[in-house]
Design a protein around this motif. Structure first.
Motif, PDB file in Angstrom:
ATOM      1  N   ASP A   1       9.171 -17.632  11.653  1.00  0.00           N
ATOM      2  CA  ASP A   1      10.327 -18.440  12.014  1.00  0.00           C
ATOM      3  C   ASP A   1       9.983 -19.924  12.053  1.00  0.00           C
ATOM      4  N   SER A   2       8.757 -20.250  12.367  1.00  0.00           N
ATOM      5  CA  SER A   2       8.322 -21.644  12.355  1.00  0.00           C
ATOM      6  C   SER A   2       6.923 -21.694  11.756  1.00  0.00           C
ATOM      7  N   GLY A   3       6.638 -22.769  11.059  1.00  0.00           N
ATOM      8  CA  GLY A   3       5.370 -22.864  10.358  1.00  0.00           C
ATOM      9  C   GLY A   3       5.495 -22.344   8.943  1.00  0.00           C
ATOM     10  N   GLU A   4       4.486 -22.588   8.149  1.00  0.00           N
ATOM     11  CA  GLU A   4       4.571 -22.289   6.729  1.00  0.00           C
ATOM     12  C   GLU A   4       3.597 -21.213   6.267  1.00  0.00           C
ATOM     13  N   GLN A   5       2.732 -20.714   7.134  1.00  0.00           N
ATOM     14  CA  GLN A   5       1.740 -19.746   6.703  1.00  0.00           C
ATOM     15  C   GLN A   5       2.360 -18.357   6.587  1.00  0.00           C
ATOM     16  N   PRO A   6       2.437 -17.805   5.382  1.00  0.00           N
ATOM     17  CA  PRO A   6       3.039 -16.479   5.217  1.00  0.00           C
ATOM     18  C   PRO A   6       2.130 -15.384   5.757  1.00  0.00           C
ATOM     19  N   GLU A   7       2.716 -14.213   5.992  1.00  0.00           N
ATOM     20  CA  GLU A   7       1.977 -13.080   6.526  1.00  0.00           C
ATOM     21  C   GLU A   7       1.812 -12.023   5.430  1.00  0.00           C
ATOM     22  N   TYR A   8       0.570 -11.728   5.110  1.00  0.00           N
ATOM     23  CA  TYR A   8       0.248 -10.714   4.102  1.00  0.00           C
ATOM     24  C   TYR A   8      -0.109  -9.429   4.838  1.00  0.00           C
ATOM     25  N   ASN A   9       0.886  -8.604   5.102  1.00  0.00           N
ATOM     26  CA  ASN A   9       0.634  -7.430   5.935  1.00  0.00           C
ATOM     27  C   ASN A   9       1.423  -6.212   5.467  1.00  0.00           C
ATOM     28  N   SER A  10       1.566  -6.080   4.152  1.00  0.00           N
ATOM     29  CA  SER A  10       2.342  -4.963   3.615  1.00  0.00           C
ATOM     30  C   SER A  10       1.655  -4.412   2.378  1.00  0.00           C
ATOM     31  N   VAL A  11       1.617  -3.090   2.262  1.00  0.00           N
ATOM     32  CA  VAL A  11       1.058  -2.477   1.069  1.00  0.00           C
ATOM     33  C   VAL A  11       2.115  -2.315  -0.024  1.00  0.00           C
ATOM     34  N   ASP A  12       3.387  -2.274   0.341  1.00  0.00           N
ATOM     35  CA  ASP A  12       4.416  -1.978  -0.652  1.00  0.00           C
ATOM     36  C   ASP A  12       5.176  -3.195  -1.169  1.00  0.00           C
ATOM     37  N   ALA A  13       5.204  -4.315  -0.424  1.00  0.00           N
ATOM     38  CA  ALA A  13       5.975  -5.478  -0.867  1.00  0.00           C
ATOM     39  C   ALA A  13       5.534  -5.937  -2.250  1.00  0.00           C
TER      40      ALA A  13
ATOM     41  N   ALA B   1      -6.342  -2.699  -7.727  1.00  0.00           N
ATOM     42  CA  ALA B   1      -7.375  -1.883  -8.368  1.00  0.00           C
ATOM     43  C   ALA B   1      -8.760  -2.213  -7.827  1.00  0.00           C
ATOM     44  N   ALA B   2      -9.007  -3.510  -7.583  1.00  0.00           N
ATOM     45  CA  ALA B   2     -10.320  -3.937  -7.092  1.00  0.00           C
ATOM     46  C   ALA B   2     -10.461  -3.763  -5.589  1.00  0.00           C
ATOM     47  N   GLY B   3      -9.353  -3.796  -4.877  1.00  0.00           N
ATOM     48  CA  GLY B   3      -9.373  -3.715  -3.421  1.00  0.00           C
ATOM     49  C   GLY B   3      -9.045  -5.048  -2.796  1.00  0.00           C
ATOM     50  N   THR B   4      -8.245  -5.010  -1.751  1.00  0.00           N
ATOM     51  CA  THR B   4      -7.820  -6.242  -1.097  1.00  0.00           C
ATOM     52  C   THR B   4      -7.747  -6.019   0.411  1.00  0.00           C
ATOM     53  N   ARG B   5      -6.922  -6.812   1.092  1.00  0.00           N
ATOM     54  CA  ARG B   5      -6.864  -6.771   2.556  1.00  0.00           C
ATOM     55  C   ARG B   5      -6.524  -5.370   3.069  1.00  0.00           C
ATOM     56  N   PHE B   6      -6.936  -5.120   4.316  1.00  0.00           N
ATOM     57  CA  PHE B   6      -6.507  -3.954   5.100  1.00  0.00           C
ATOM     58  C   PHE B   6      -6.838  -2.615   4.428  1.00  0.00           C
ATOM     59  N   GLY B   7      -7.896  -2.605   3.639  1.00  0.00           N
ATOM     60  CA  GLY B   7      -8.301  -1.355   3.010  1.00  0.00           C
ATOM     61  C   GLY B   7      -7.414  -0.912   1.873  1.00  0.00           C
ATOM     62  N   ILE B   8      -6.584  -1.791   1.354  1.00  0.00           N
ATOM     63  CA  ILE B   8      -5.722  -1.448   0.221  1.00  0.00           C
ATOM     64  C   ILE B   8      -6.576  -1.438  -1.036  1.00  0.00           C
ATOM     65  N   ARG B   9      -6.626  -0.280  -1.718  1.00  0.00           N
ATOM     66  CA  ARG B   9      -7.494  -0.166  -2.885  1.00  0.00           C
ATOM     67  C   ARG B   9      -7.112   1.070  -3.700  1.00  0.00           C
ATOM     68  N   ALA B  10      -7.438   1.016  -4.968  1.00  0.00           N
ATOM     69  CA  ALA B  10      -7.346   2.213  -5.795  1.00  0.00           C
ATOM     70  C   ALA B  10      -8.586   3.060  -5.538  1.00  0.00           C
ATOM     71  N   ASP B  11      -8.370   4.281  -5.084  1.00  0.00           N
ATOM     72  CA  ASP B  11      -9.488   5.168  -4.759  1.00  0.00           C
ATOM     73  C   ASP B  11     -10.037   5.797  -6.040  1.00  0.00           C
ATOM     74  N   ALA B  12     -11.059   6.589  -5.891  1.00  0.00           N
ATOM     75  CA  ALA B  12     -11.691   7.207  -7.054  1.00  0.00           C
ATOM     76  C   ALA B  12     -10.738   8.120  -7.818  1.00  0.00           C
ATOM     77  N   ASP B  13      -9.703   8.640  -7.150  1.00  0.00           N
ATOM     78  CA  ASP B  13      -8.740   9.514  -7.823  1.00  0.00           C
ATOM     79  C   ASP B  13      -7.602   8.734  -8.470  1.00  0.00           C
TER      80      ASP B  13
END
Length: 645
Positions: free
Chosen positions: A338-350, A390-402
């Motif tokens: 609501d205030s400030g400009e820093q966005p929040e990266y906290n979603s796996v589906d967005a 595919a490489a992996g990013t925040r919060f453990g979001i990654r393409a697994d071996a399967d």
């Protein structure tokens, strides 16, 4: 929960958006039930940093028959005074909110309200349309100057000092209640009398029902008087900031004429336009009114109905191009604060929904014979997302071996089922959620077939893994596999997320009998007239009513509460397994549309609510003006062979 008896029209809300995140809103009855109900509410840094400047008015008329209140106020604990709602003979929101008040002596007065998106001004206009003799209107603006999530109490810091100018062409009165908030200007055809006072303990019953602070004091700097016996209407134009004197009547006439032309056409089209706002140099979509700003997930889902389904490719392109520059470590932001400009990266589906929205935009552009110059930027953003996942990013979001997407850490809520109360994550869904795999495989297919064939290999791996791991021997699909990253652990809860495997995305993962079994299971236990339940009523964790304080509401949010936006993917899946014959389309029109059409006339007028109760009669709740709910309603109309409006 409040014990106050609702007034007629109290549960029906109107909205006038200004295109920058600000808005005016209220109830048909005239009583304010939310802290967000206001006549002048503006965004300092569109569409965020919103401030309530003018909360409402106190209004009454003097005729030969005496004094009659037109406004309605509710004071703590439940005192209604005055009772203007009793004199509302008619209300319409077309082409803008208009009330007709009928007095005991037969006098009728109209009150009109419109917000000008070019200036963000709010215009109030009163006119006597029947009756004779003296008719004097008095209007007291009720002011705050607070953050739109907050409440005000009477305090000595509030500065009532007026600056009065321009009496020869209409009064221009300006107040600056607080030095760090915008000034408030009232430009009127009335005469101002300064009489500073506080009105104490207004109570907002919708906030009370939500378990929130709900009592507020408002400042009344003075009153404006108008002679409604005169054929010209009484006018009050409310503006954020200081204003030079203007010829109010000429300005109001231009506003009304411009607004009348702009509001011609289908009302649903105008409702859709309420969510389009500016952000910086670009555009975006508000997730909803009154308390949401723009959310990545909501924007990309809602865009398909609010813009693409109606052919507004230009705005869709501007939004997608604007968001393209926000990719960070393969992720799209899900929320700007609501205030400030820093966005929040906290979603796996967005981020994955962004790829879907880009695909649908490019497909619509191609169908329209249009070759968007933005495709290189959109392509780069989509590939950055897929490479990041595919490489992996925040919060453990990654393409697994399967080949499937794993995501999540304790204490976080990364999917759209994102309710959290303190440290309690209600539906954590850590592991491999089913709809995330549907989105991921769709995104891989889009990239592989349009831009980069190298994604075909991981797409094939992910499809094979999905087919082997998600079918539930008891029927349907697991909601999450490898729960809490434990190989082989699964969550068999019957939730609506599996519907995206069959409908709602460009490329279904399952067809035939497998798809039909999913649609049948969802239909049997989750389908309601207003959308899909988030959990089967047969589940011990099911909660059938959405309401109460924050903990109770968030505890029900995805544990049975109905979400109207999910009806779009369901109808798509339902048509997929039945075939899109003329008979199926007509059956769908008769079955799915009437409840939503009826809903447009309650709660947020002309809009679709955020949620509804899981239990009958499925009363609406949450945000009354929700972008993706309305967007999916529009998409449903198109899917069923009808015009968008």
């Amino acid at each position: 929960m409040t014990d106050a008896m609702p007034l007629p029209g109290e549960d029906s809300e109107w909205l006038e958006a200004d295109g920058l995140g600000g808005f005016a809103s209220g109830t048909v009855s005239g009583v304010r039930t939310r802290r967000y109900h206001a006549l002048l509410l503006t965004a300092a840094h569109p569409p965020a940093d919103r401030t309530v400047l003018v909360n409402g008015i106190e209004a009454w008329v003097e005729t030969a028959a005496g004094h009659t209140g037109l406004s309605t106020q509710r004071y703590h604990p439940d005192v209604i005074h005055p009772r203007g709602f009793e004199r509302v003979a008619a209300f319409t929101r077309e082409p803008w909110p208009t009330w007709t008040f009928r007095l005991a002596d037969g006098t009728e007065i109209t009150q009109e309200l419109l917000v000008d998106p070019d200036s963000c001004d709010t215009l109030l206009r009163w006119r006597r349309i029947s009756g004779a003799g003296p008719c004097a209107l008095a209007v007291v603006p009720l002011l705050s100057g607070r953050d739109y999530h907050a409440l005000q109490t009477a305090n000595p810091a509030f500065d009532f000092t007026p600056q009065v100018r321009g009496a020869e062409i209409g009064s221009c009165v300006t107040w600056r209640p607080y030095p760090d908030r915008p000034a408030i200007s009232a430009l009127t055809t009335g005469t101002y009398r300064h009489a500073p006072d506080w009105y104490h303990q207004f109570i907002y019953v919708a906030e009370q029902a939500r378990g929130l602070d709900c009592v507020e004091d408002l400042a009344a700097p003075g009153s404006f008087s108008f002679d409604l016996a005169h054929p010209e209407p009484g006018l009050m134009l409310l503006r954020a900031g200081e204003s030079a004197p203007v010829r109010v009547r000429a300005l109001a006439d231009r506003m009304v004429a411009t607004a009348r032309v702009a509001r011609e056409g289908p009302t649903l089209l105008r409702s859709a336009g309420s969510y389009r706002v500016d952000r910086g140099r670009g555009s975006t979509l508000m997730a909803g009114f009154p308390w949401f700003t723009d959310w990545g997930r909501d924007t990309f889902i809602a865009l398909r109905g609010l813009l693409l389904a109606i052919g507004d490719l230009e705005t869709a392109e501007a939004i997608l191009t604007g968001w393209a520059g926000a990719v960070s470590e393969g992720m799209m932001p899900n929320r700007f604060p609501d205030s400030g400009e820093q966005p929040e990266y906290n979603s796996v589906d967005a981020s994955l929904w962004y790829v879907i929205a880009v695909h649908d935009f490019l497909a619509a552009s191609g169908a329209a014979g249009r070759s968007p110059q933005s495709e290189p930027a959109l392509r780069a953003a989509c590939l950055a997302i897929l490479d990041g996942y595919a490489a992996g990013t925040r919060f453990g979001i990654r393409a697994d071996a399967d080949g499937l997407i794993a995501a999540g850490q304790p204490g976080l809520q990364l999917t759209w089922m994102d309710a959290k109360v303190g440290d309690w994550v209600v539906t954590p869904r850590i592991g491999k959620p089913v709809e995330i795999q549907a989105l991921w495989i769709n995104a891989l297919h889009i990239a592989a077939t349009r831009w980069e064939p190298r994604f075909s290999r991981i797409e094939a791996m992910a499809r094979a893994s999905f087919a082997g791991r998600f079918p539930n021997p008891a029927g349907g699909l697991f909601d999450v596999v490898d729960v809490d990253h434990v190989p082989g652990a699964h969550d068999a809860s019957l939730r609506p997320n599996q519907i995206f495997v069959v409908g709602g995305l460009p490329f279904p993962l399952l067809t035939g009998e497998s798809a039909k079994s999913i649609v049948d299971a969802v239909e049997d236990e989750l389908l309601t007239p207003l959308g899909l339940r988030t959990l089967s009523p047969n589940d011990p964790a099911y909660v059938g009513r959405y309401g109460g304080d924050a903990r109770r509401r968030d505890g029900a949010y995805h544990q049975g509460t109905v979400w109207p936006w999910l009806l779009g993917p369901f109808v798509d899946a339902w048509l997929s397994v039945r075939g899109r014959s003329e008979a199926a389309l007509k059956e769908g029109q008769a079955r799915f549309l009437p409840p939503l059409e009826q809903h447009l006339g309650v709660a947020g007028l002309g809009h679709v609510s955020e949620v509804a109760d899981g239990d009958a009669p499925h009363g609406p709740g949450g945000c009354p003006f929700q972008a993706w709910s309305l967007g999916e309603y529009i998409r449903i109309r198109r899917m069923l062979g009808l015009e968008a409006f």
